[in-house]
Every structure is written in structure tokens, then in C-alpha cells.
Enzyme design. Structure first.
Site, PDB file in Angstrom:
ATOM      1  N   LYS A 239      -8.059  16.460   3.711  1.00  0.00           N
ATOM      2  CA  LYS A 239      -8.040  16.632   5.161  1.00  0.00           C
ATOM      3  C   LYS A 239      -8.478  18.057   5.469  1.00  0.00           C
ATOM      4  CE  LYS A 239      -4.862  15.902   9.081  1.00  0.00           C
ATOM      5  NZ  LYS A 239      -3.497  15.467   9.444  1.00  0.00           N
TER       6      LYS A 239
ATOM      7  N   SER B  17      -3.090  11.914  12.778  1.00  0.00           N
ATOM      8  CA  SER B  17      -4.266  12.769  12.797  1.00  0.00           C
ATOM      9  C   SER B  17      -5.109  12.712  11.526  1.00  0.00           C
ATOM     10  CB  SER B  17      -3.838  14.229  13.028  1.00  0.00           C
ATOM     11  OG  SER B  17      -3.024  14.657  11.952  1.00  0.00           O
TER      12      SER B  17
ATOM     13  N   SER C   2       1.368  11.520  10.853  1.00  0.00           N
ATOM     14  CA  SER C   2      -0.093  11.585  10.725  1.00  0.00           C
ATOM     15  C   SER C   2      -0.678  11.079   9.415  1.00  0.00           C
ATOM     16  CB  SER C   2      -0.582  13.016  10.956  1.00  0.00           C
ATOM     17  OG  SER C   2      -0.538  13.307  12.330  1.00  0.00           O
TER      18      SER C   2
END
Lengths: 473, 483, 102
Positions: B74, B149, B173
Site C-alpha cells: 500500500k 482504504s 481498511s
């Protein structure tokens, strides 16, 4: 003089003498190339996290102990949020809710009257980076960012500029003696702010205070407080009122000047720092630190006077840490401390100053110093002769006695030789001899002086006197 | 020949027998990413470095099961020399000067970092649509969100581009996008994985975790990335353990709690039905499942809003255009530099949360809101601990609906919190939570179940998850195994 | 009518956060922030909790770091990432006024 009662509170920031910074392992140093003592943590890089330096906690425990504070056993840190370019994260990690030390005091001696200056709290925090303001830009050097600080806050219990100065001198002495900080105000490792307010009567509530920030020396703290009291008195006398404001002391004009009028309540948005779990201070940790605390100045002074050192000399000694530590090492010895202190503060200090040396950079160790003091106490070495061989004493490892021999400054202790000189003097000063015999005691001092002159001071004075009295019979 | 749709043991054997080389896997991963380009799963690809690294590994011994395998990170995990944007304009060109601890661990295992995945800006959002680089798309239906996210990490795993991705989870997330895309996502216990090098959103809630296509691979990756780190004081001082050790072990006799609130009207019927089917399956296999009341769950979202936005307002204060990142071109003065840099550098959602967070901490509000939230948070954690006195695990749906349309309106500021209402409580209490796929909706979008464990009981969660995975034996490749 | 914050309230929080807003944003946030603040208001309805706080779900207390030096950055790398610099210094538009901090 002022018709008002001043109330003064002092906040002091002290940089701690650690190898590394408080929240990172970069070097805690001064006077290095800009931005050469930084890492990603000091610069507030995204993703970085603080660690906590053990030595910072130890030094804070030490400071809290000598300032007679209670020590908090479980503490955390808080974030103080404000935007300013010297603050790399735009928040400062500090202790707002759980300061490590609280409710302490420092005792000052105001011309023989002892008074306690109460300490509200003492907390740990990080220093900001150094900014230099140029015409068109401000330059940032992050070497200082993250240097460990303790902030020491007094209660508003100081009544005069003099008390404020005495407090700061005492505080500096304590923190310097315990190696918490080098306390150099000129390098910014100790910085003071003073809060000053006035009121008419003790029973009145405190007046509105002005804060004088970042005062560069202890004497300027005194001056700025005096000036501030005068300024506020004048305003009150003229029927005006004081507005809360921040001022600074301007050395050039010798007065405080306005920095800014305080905005109503700075909004620092404090909240507990989630990146640093609880710090637990155990009794063991405290005991281990307390063990390392050296004898404090107050106790040193008492001990010195006890040993026969003059008070003036005792004070001078504790102002010089290396000499004081040196003499502390000798306290168990049976020597003449008056002579020892005179030696250290006199000829030896002069030598060290001249050579720009520290005592431990010379060859004078404990054993040789004891020999030196003893030789002087029994008059084997006169102070005049000492001057001639001092350099050798401080640079060679030989015994003092050998140095004296080699340098030919050995006192004349040969009876017959002294007798010859005495006879010669009596011969040449008939008048004084008669005076002496007529009962004028002062005459013998003159004759003795002549003996000393004749021998260029290298005679043992006690021996010479005995022989002189004998010969005059 | 395709290898990255195989299981890890098969690939490992092939590597060991020198039938394939790491470079084959790296090339295949980049080919997959290229053919799935429309998913917009990546912000930055690490192509040159990855190929170089794969070549270097050819001379090395295949020393562990993760050797030579591609992994995606990420884009809020800092990588030295490799752009790290956090999905934000303010870090659009930011090159970090150091590697996150998790990156060191990945490198130690000789894995190969393929790229940085798309995400909501600074991980603030629930659909990855707040990314400055555009939203990633759901491989099951490209008109739908893949959640957030960690949307890019979810998309690339669901699409079978590669086996491994790392996400981060502040209020769901990892688990929520895993649920929307039909993959396994684990948010471990707070402190299990070092946060050093994870760009902070809310420090007391953030935790990274593995995102994979199946349970076993998830546990394998957690083995590699967890452990105490001196650089992160909040990382737990725990011995390393093998998280796969209970996988395949009998689950009969387990006691499981289902909090009533997490199965209430807030959850769609379709999802509740699927969870109930799974519960039935468990009961049929001698697992005790009780519906219980857990206090404070209905307050978790409020607590989360206060704590996460409060911490974020402080954590994101450092983005000021002075030391790194985007900076206003010609500011009139220092204040102007702050205002313009942050006004232009941050997107709408981030600005909203920073402003609310600043407000919640200012003046008396800190007492009214923030301190109160910390008090309730403490009680909530204790309440969870009480549940675990009597139960092995907690299960619940992961999401209230399945993935919705990318074009759904974004103007409701509460929406992103509501999407995460079932996953937020876990972060408040610092507990581990995992998503395991349990089926599909009528329009064939994945449905996930959340397994919540007591602190440091990830192995037990994997045990149950792998049992369910095996029993259900769902087809979880959106292409049905065909590329 | 839709509930909203006043313009002044929005500008105040925007300034706290050092974020410049466009006119359009101000109007949008007046409504949106009000919605979020209504949400957080609900905290005052919660009852029955004690005064202990949980700052973060820490599993261990702080372990102190030994005071020994680690590696540091090359000043060149430090300034290279900074949008404005001058020699070894990071620079900013001239700052008037003193630090609020230490």
C-alpha cells in the site's frame, strides 16, 4: 521605590547533557555544520516514530531529586500542536499532564536569610530547530531539533529581581554540579523566561502578568525584572492597566521591549501522545540515579568551613567544579586545608589559567598535592620558592622534594650556615639589636627580614627565628 | 505458462527445483498488472528495481517459502528511493530517505516489491475514491468500488495479479475491501507489526496486515512481517510464532460469540442470511455459537470519529511544504505557505477530517469530546476482554452491504464511517480482525465474514477461517480461473 | 432547512488546521462539518463508563533506548528533499515573531 508588590515566576529550559537526542539516536551536539546532526525522526519524516532515551529519564530523575521534587512513577507524554517552522512535526512532544517532577523547592540564601523558592513542576520535552532570520528568508538548522530539555517552572513566589537571580544561580549550580546540563546561557543550553505582575496588597489577587522571554544571562534576568517592575508601576501610577503580553530584554537599550500582545488563549490542542506508551519509573531506577549524585555545593561549603577553609575561599572553590572535586577527594586526609585551599585558588589557579589547562591535564595528583601541602605547612617550602618550581610540579611526575633539590631551592636548614648569616646580620645592625634588648619587640622582625633578605628567602623561617633569638640572648 | 494463480507451496517447489526463476514470477506479475491496468490498482510500479532484484536472487539459495515472490505494498508504507504518495497530491513526488521496518522484513525474506498500490488519500475513506490518482475498480464488477482504504491492494489480489499485498487498517481498511473483493485480509493485534515507516493516520488505531487470496498464504505472510521492533515503542514485546500452526486443526468445541448489534438492522438481509448460513455450518460441526450483547459497540463509530480525526489532525500537521513534499510556489509569507500548501495539497476528505479533528482538540472541546472518548474507549476494551473470558472468538459480518457503484454520491461526510461501522470496534480495542469470504450476493458480489480474536490470538482466527474456507470451497477467482 | 455552521466557525477551524479554503469549499464544509459534529455530539449520551482512559491499546510499557549514537543523514540529502534551501539550510519565507514552543 515602587509602591507595588511584585510577583515573579520563572520558567527555565535546560538542555540535558546526553550523547543523543531525546526521541532519536542522532548526536546531541553544538556548533556543528548545519543539518549534519539529524535523521529522519528529527526532521519529522512521514512514518517515523519516537523512541525514548534512557539517559534523559535518568538525568530528569537526578534533576528532580536535587530540586526536591516528587517523582511521578507512571507518566506519559503529550503533544502540543502549533504551526511554526522550527517545529518539524508541527507538534512538540512534551509532558502536560504527567510532568516527571512536581512540588519541589530550591533554597536560596538572601544575605543570610534562607528562603525556599517553590517549584510547581518539572517536565521533559524536545527542543526545536534553530532558525536564523535573514532579510528575505529564514534558515532552518535541525541539529538542535530533538535535543532533550527539562523545563522547570516555579510557583509565583519570587518577590524581587534579586531573589530571581539568586534562584537562577542556585539552580545553575545544582544542575551543573550534578552533570544534568552544562548550563551555558550564552550557548542557549539554559534559557529563562520571567513572568512579572504587580499588585498593591498581599491580599489582592495577582495582577495581569507580562512574560519576558528567552533572557540570555542571569544578570539580564535581574535587570529585565527591575525594568519590567518599573514599567508596570508607571502604568499603574498613571491609572493605566496592564495587558497580557510577551516581551523580550534588549541588551543594547537595556530595557524590555514588546514582542507581541498575547492572543486570547493560545490553542495548543494538547492530547496524550499515542506513540509513546507509559513510562514506568521504578524505585530501583531512582536509587541507581541517586547513587551517582555527587556532594552538592551546600554540603561542600559546610565541609570546607569545618576543615578550616575560609568562607570566602570555600565559596570560590565550589564555583570551580574541578578544584572542588579535587579537594573533596582529600577530605579524609590529615592536611592543612587552609594552605591547601590557598594553593589551589592562588598559585595553581593562576598557573592553570595561564596555561589554559584543566587540573587533570597536569601531573599534580592527590599524593603529590598532599606532599606539597605538607612541605608548605612545615615551612620546608616557602611560597616564594614554590613560584620558582611550580611549572615543574605541574608537569613532572617526580616528588616535590626531588624537584626542590634539583632546582636548588631547598631551604637552608643547615644550623651552622644559618648561624653564620644571623651573626652577620647582628653584626651589621647594632642599632636594632640594642632596640630589641631595650624591649622593642618589633626590632626582631626587622632583623628577621634582614636574614631572609640575605638568604634570598630560602631559609626555613621558623628555624632562623629560633637561632636569631638564641644569638640575641 | 502461468504460475501466480497457483498456491504458494507449488510455486515454492518450482523455484526450488529451478524449474522457474524469480524473474519469471516478476515478469508474469507485471504482465498481469498490465492486462488489468483498467483496475487502477497501482500508483507506482517498481519495474526496474524488481527486475534487477529478481536477477540478483538467481544466484541465491531458495531459503524460505516466500523467496522470490512478488509483493505489492500500500502506498502509505515508505520505501527508500521509491515514490510514496499516500494517494495524495501533497506527496505526489515524495521520495523517502528510509525503508519502513516491514520493508526490511520483506527484503530479508528475499521477496520482491512490485509496486505501490492505490488507496484513499492518507487512508481516509472507505471506497478508495478519495485517491488523488483516481479510484481502483473491483475485479468482480468494474463499475463497483473495491472498498478502502486499501482498495488497490485488494483489487490486485482479487484479480490474481500476484499472491501477496500489504494493506493498512485504521478503521477497517484491510477487512472491508477484502470483503468487497472476496479475499482474505487480516488486521493483526495492535503492536503485532511495527508501524515504523507506515505514514500515520491515527497512531493508536493504525496497523498493517497481509491481504491474500487464501488463509494459509495470509498466515505465512504474517509470519514474515510481525515481530517486536525497537524503533516502534508501541510494537508488542512478543516472541515470534508460527501463525499457520493451528490451520487444519479440528474446530469442534470452539465457543463463538455473535454480538447482536453487529447482526442488527444496520446490516442488509442478504449478508445476514449468508452469515447465518455460515453459523449453521459451524454449529453442524460442533461449534457453539451464542448471540450476545456487547456494550459500547453502537458508540464505536462516534469514538472512532473523535479519536481518529483528532489524531489525524496532529499527524498530518507535518505536511507543510517545508522539509519535503508539495509546496506552494510563491508564498507571500510563512502563513501563506502553510495555508496554500495544505489548501491545495490535500483533498476534500482529508481537509474535512483535519478540520474536524482540530476542532475536537481545541480549547474546552478536548475535555468535552476527546478525553471522554478515551474513557469510553477504555471501557469498551474491557468489555471485549470480558467476552473473551467466555468465548474463543467473535464472528460478525464484515460489511453492511456489498460493494456499491463507483458513481454513488460522495457528498455525505458520514458515509465513509457508516461503511465501516462493523469493523471499527476492533481497532478501538486493538484486537485482531480478519475477513474471510463466505459467499456471494444475488448480483454475484463477494460477501465476507469477520472473525475477531482476543489480543495475540491470530493463530486461532486462522484456524477457524481456514475451516470455513475449506468447507465452503468457493470459486474466488473473478475470472473463474481463466485469464 | 439544512443545518450548517457559520462562515466564521468554518474559517476558525480552517485556520487552526492551516488550510486555505475556496469560497465553494467554505459553503460545502458549513453543511458537512455540521453533520459530523452532530455525530460526535452523541458521545454525551454515553453513560456508565469509568474515568480510566485508554490512550492507545498498548501491549507493553515503554522500553527505554540506550544513549548511544546511530547513523545520521548527509545534509545534502536533507536539503535535496526540501522545496526551498540555501546551502546546508532548509529555508522558508522570512518568519516574523518568535516560536511558541520551547
Amino acid at each position: 521605590m515602587s509602591n507595588y508588590i511584585p510577583t515573579i515566576g520563572i520558567e527555565v529550559h535546560v538542555e540535558l547533557k546526553t550523547k543523543t537526542k531525546i526521541f532519536s539516536n542522532s548526536t546531541n551536539g553544538y556548533g556543528q555544520m548545519a543539518n549534519s546532526l539529524t535523521n529522519v525522526i528529527d526532521l519529522g519524516y512521514p512514518g517515523t516514530l519516537p523512541t525514548l532515551n534512557k539517559e534523559v529519564i535518568n538525568l530528569a530523575i537526578k534533576a528532580a531529586t536535587v530540586l526536591n521534587c516528587n517523582i511521578r512513577k507512571e507518566m506519559h507524554f503529550d503533544r502540543k500542536n502549533y504551526f511554526y517552522p522550527d517545529n518539524s512535526k508541527n507538534y512538540q512532544i512534551t509532558q502536560a499532564r504527567t510532568p516527571i517532577g512536581y512540588d519541589g523547592y530550591v533554597e536560596i540564601d538572601d544575605d543570610g536569610i534562607k528562603k525556599k523558592i517553590y517549584i510547581e513542576e518539572m517536565h521533559i520535552e524536545e527542543d526545536t530547530c534553530k532558525s536564523t532570520h535573514r532579510q528575505d528568508k529564514t534558515l532552518l538548522d535541525f541539529n538542535r531539533a530533538g535535543v532533550p530539555l527539562i523545563e522547570i517552572v516555579t510557583k509565583p513566589c519570587i518577590k524581587s529581581a534579586k531573589e530571581a537571580k539568586l534562584y537562577l544561580e542556585k539552580l545553575k549550580e545544582l544542575l551543573f554540579y550534578t552533570d544534568v546540563s552544562d548550563c551555558k546561557m550564552e550557548e542557549g543550553s539554559m534559557r529563562a523566561d520571567a513572568n512579572v505582575s504587580l499588585r498593591k496588597n498581599e491580599s489582592d489577587p495577582f495582577g495581569t502578568k507580562a512574560e519576558i522571554k528567552n533572557i540570555g544571562s542571569i544578570s539580564n534576568v535581574g535587570l529585565s525584572i527591575e525594568k519590567e517592575i518599573a514599567r508596570q508601576s508607571k502604568i499603574y501610577d498613571e491609572g493605566g492597566s496592564i495587558e497580557p503580553q510577551t516581551r523580550r530584554y534588549d541588551d543594547k537599550i537595556g530595557d524590555t521591549v514588546l514582542m507581541r500582545v498575547k492572543e486570547t488563549g493560545n490553542d495548543y490542542r494538547y492530547f496524550p501522545e499515542p506513540d509513546i506508551p507509559f513510562v514506568i519509573i521504578t524505585d530501583d531506577m531512582i536509587d541507581n540515579v541517586v547513587k551517582t549524585i555527587p556532594m552538592l555545593p551546600e554540603e561542600r561549603k559546610e565541609k570546607y568551613i569545618e576543615k578550616g577553609i575560609l568562607e570566602a575561599n570555600a565559596i570560590k572553590l565550589i564555583q570551580n567544579r574541578q578544584l572542588s572535586d579535587f579537594i573533596n577527594d582529600l577530605l579524609e586526609e590529615d592536611i592543612n586545608f587552609k594552605i591547601a585551599s590557598n594553593l589551589l585558588l592562588g598559585d595553581i589557579s593562576a598557573y592553570l589559567n595561564k596555561e589554559d589547562k584543566k587540573l587533570n591535564e597536569t601531573t599534580l595528583n592527590k599524593e603529590r598535592f598532599i606532599e606539597l601541602v605538607n612541605l608548605m605547612s612545615n615551612n620546608t617550602l616557602t611560597s616564594k620558592n614554590l613560584k620558582e618550581i611550580l611549572e615543574k610540579i605541574m608537569t613532572s611526575d617526580d616528588t616535590i622534594e626531588n624537584i626542590m633539590k634539583e632546582s636548588g631551592v631547598q631551604n637552608i636548614t643547615d644550623d651552622s650556615m644559618i648561624k653564620d648569616v644571623v651573626k652577620k646580620v647582628i653584626e651589621a645592625n647594632k642599632e636594632s639589636v640594642d632596640d630589641y634588648k631595650a624591649g622593642h619587640d618589633r626590632a626582631i622582625k626587622y632583623l628577621m627580614g634582614q636574614v631572609m633578605k640575605e638568604t634570598k628567602g630560602s631559609v626555613n623561617p621558623k628555624m632562623a627565628m629560633d637561632i636569631l633569638i638564641e644569638e640575641l640572648k | 505458462m502461468k504460475y501466480l494463480n497457483k498456491n504458494i507451496e507449488e510455486i515454492h517447489e518450482l523455484l526450488k527445483e529451478k524449474k522457474i526463476k524469480p524473474i519469471d514470477l516478476v515478469n508474469e506479475a507485471f504482465d498481469n498488472i498490465e492486462s488489468n491496468k483498467d483496475l487502477n490498482a497501482y500508483i507506482t510500479l517498481n519495474k526496474e528495481e524488481a527486475i534487477k532484484r529478481a536477477k540478483e536472487l538467481e544466484d541465491k539459495e531458495v531459503d524460505n517459502i516466500l523467496f522470490g515472490l512478488p509483493i505489492a505494498l500500500k502506498d502509505n508504507i515508505v520505501t527508500q528511493g521509491l515514490k510514496t504518495t499516500c494517494g495524495s497530491h501533497i506527496l505526489e513526488n515524495f521520495i523517502p530517505l528510509y525503508d519502513a521496518t516491514i520493508v526490511d522484513k520483506i527484503n530479508e525474506k528475499n521477496m520482491i516489491i512490485i509496486g505501490k498500490t492505490n488507496m484513499d488519500e492518507f487512508a481516509m475513506g472507505s471506497s478508495s475514491r478519495t485517491s488523488y490518482f483516481g479510484a481502483p475498480k473491483n475485479p468482480w464488477n468494474k463499475n463497483k468500488i473495491c472498498g478502502g482504504s486499501s482498495g488497490g491492494s485488494a483489487a490486485t489480489i482479487a484479480a490474481r495479479d500476484l499472491l501477496f499485498a500489504i494493506g493498512s487498517d485504521t478503521g477497517g481498511s484491510i477487512r472491508q475491501p477484502a470483503s468487497y473483493t472476496g479475499i482474505v485480509g487480516m488486521k493483526p493485534t495492535y503492536g503485532r507489526i511495527s508501524r515504523y515507516g507506515l505514514v500515520a493516520f491515527a497512531s493508536s488505531l493504525d496497523q498493517m496486515g497481509p491481504m491474500t487470496k487464501n488463509v494459509y498464504e495470509n498466515a505465512i505472510l504474517l509470519n514474515a512481517i510481525s515481530g517486536h521492533d525497537e524503533k516502534d515503542l508501541t510494537s508488542a514485546n512478543k516472541d515470534t510464532e508460527d501463525f499457520t500452526r493451528l490451520i487444519g486443526k479440528d474446530v469442534s468445541g470452539m465457543k463463538i460469540a455473535v454480538p447482536n448489534y453487529l447482526m442488527s438492522d444496520i446490516v442488509s438481509e442478504e449478508i445476514k442470511d449468508k452469515i447465518k448460513e455460515t453459523i449453521k455450518l459451524l454449529e453442524d460441526n460442533n461449534v457453539t455459537v451464542d448471540y450476545i450483547d456487547v456494550k459500547y459497540l453502537e458508540n464505536a463509530m462516534t469514538l472512532y470519529q473523535i479519536i481518529a480525526m483528532g489524531e489525524a489532525s496532529s499527524n498530518l500537521a507535518r505536511f507543510d511544504g517545508i522539509r519535503y513534499g508539495y509546496s506552494e510556489e510563491n508564498p507571500k509569507n510563512i502563513e501563506d505557505l502553510y495555508l496554500e500548501t495544505r489548501g491545495k495539497g490535500f483533498g476534500e476528505e482529508v481537509k474535512r477530517r483535519i478540520m474536524v479533528g482540530s476542532y475536537l482538540l481545541s480549547g474546552e472541546n478536548a475535555k468535552t469530546y476527546y478525553n471522554k472518548a478515551l474513557s469510553i474507549r477504555d471501557d469498551m476494551r474491557k468489555e471485549f476482554k470480558r467476552v473473551f473470558d467466555n468465548y474463543d472468538l467473535i464472528i460478525a459480518p464484515t460489511t453492511v452491504t456489498t460493494a456499491y457503484d463507483l458513481t454513488d454520491p460522495m457528498d455525505d461526510p458520514r458515509k465513509s464511517f457508516m461503511d465501516d461501522i462493523l469493523v471499527i470496534p476492533v481497532n478501538m480495542a486493538g484486537l485482531p480482525g480478519l475477513n474471510v469470504p463466505v459467499g456471494f450476493s444475488k448480483d454475484h458480489m463477494p460477501i465476507g465474514m469477520q472473525i475477531i480474536g482476543n489480543s495475540f490470538e491470530e493463530a486461532k482466527m486462522y484456524q477457524l477461517a481456514s475451516f470455513i474456507e475449506k468447507k465452503l470451497n468457493l470459486e474466488l477467482d473473478p475470472n473463474g480461473g481463466e485469464k | 432547512m439544512e443545518e450548517k455552521l457559520s462562515r466564521e466557525e468554518i474559517l476558525h477551524v480552517a485556520n487552526l488546521a492551516r488550510i486555505k479554503l475556496t469560497e465553494e469549499e467554505i459553503e460545502k464544509y458549513r453543511v458537512q462539518l455540521k453533520k459530523l459534529l452532530n455525530d460526535v455530539e452523541k458521545i454525551n449520551e454515553v453513560e456508565g463508563y469509568d474515568n480510566d482512559i485508554l490512550i492507545a491499546p498498548w501491549e507493553s510499557n515503554t522500553t527505554l533506548r540506550e544513549d548511544s549514537e546511530g547513523s545520521m543523514l548527509d545534509p545534502k540529502a536533507v536539503v535535496e528533499n526540501a522545496p526551498r534551501h540555501s546551502g546546508n539550510y532548509i529555508s522558508v519565507p522570512v518568519v516574523i515573531g518568535e516560536s511558541e514552543g520551547a
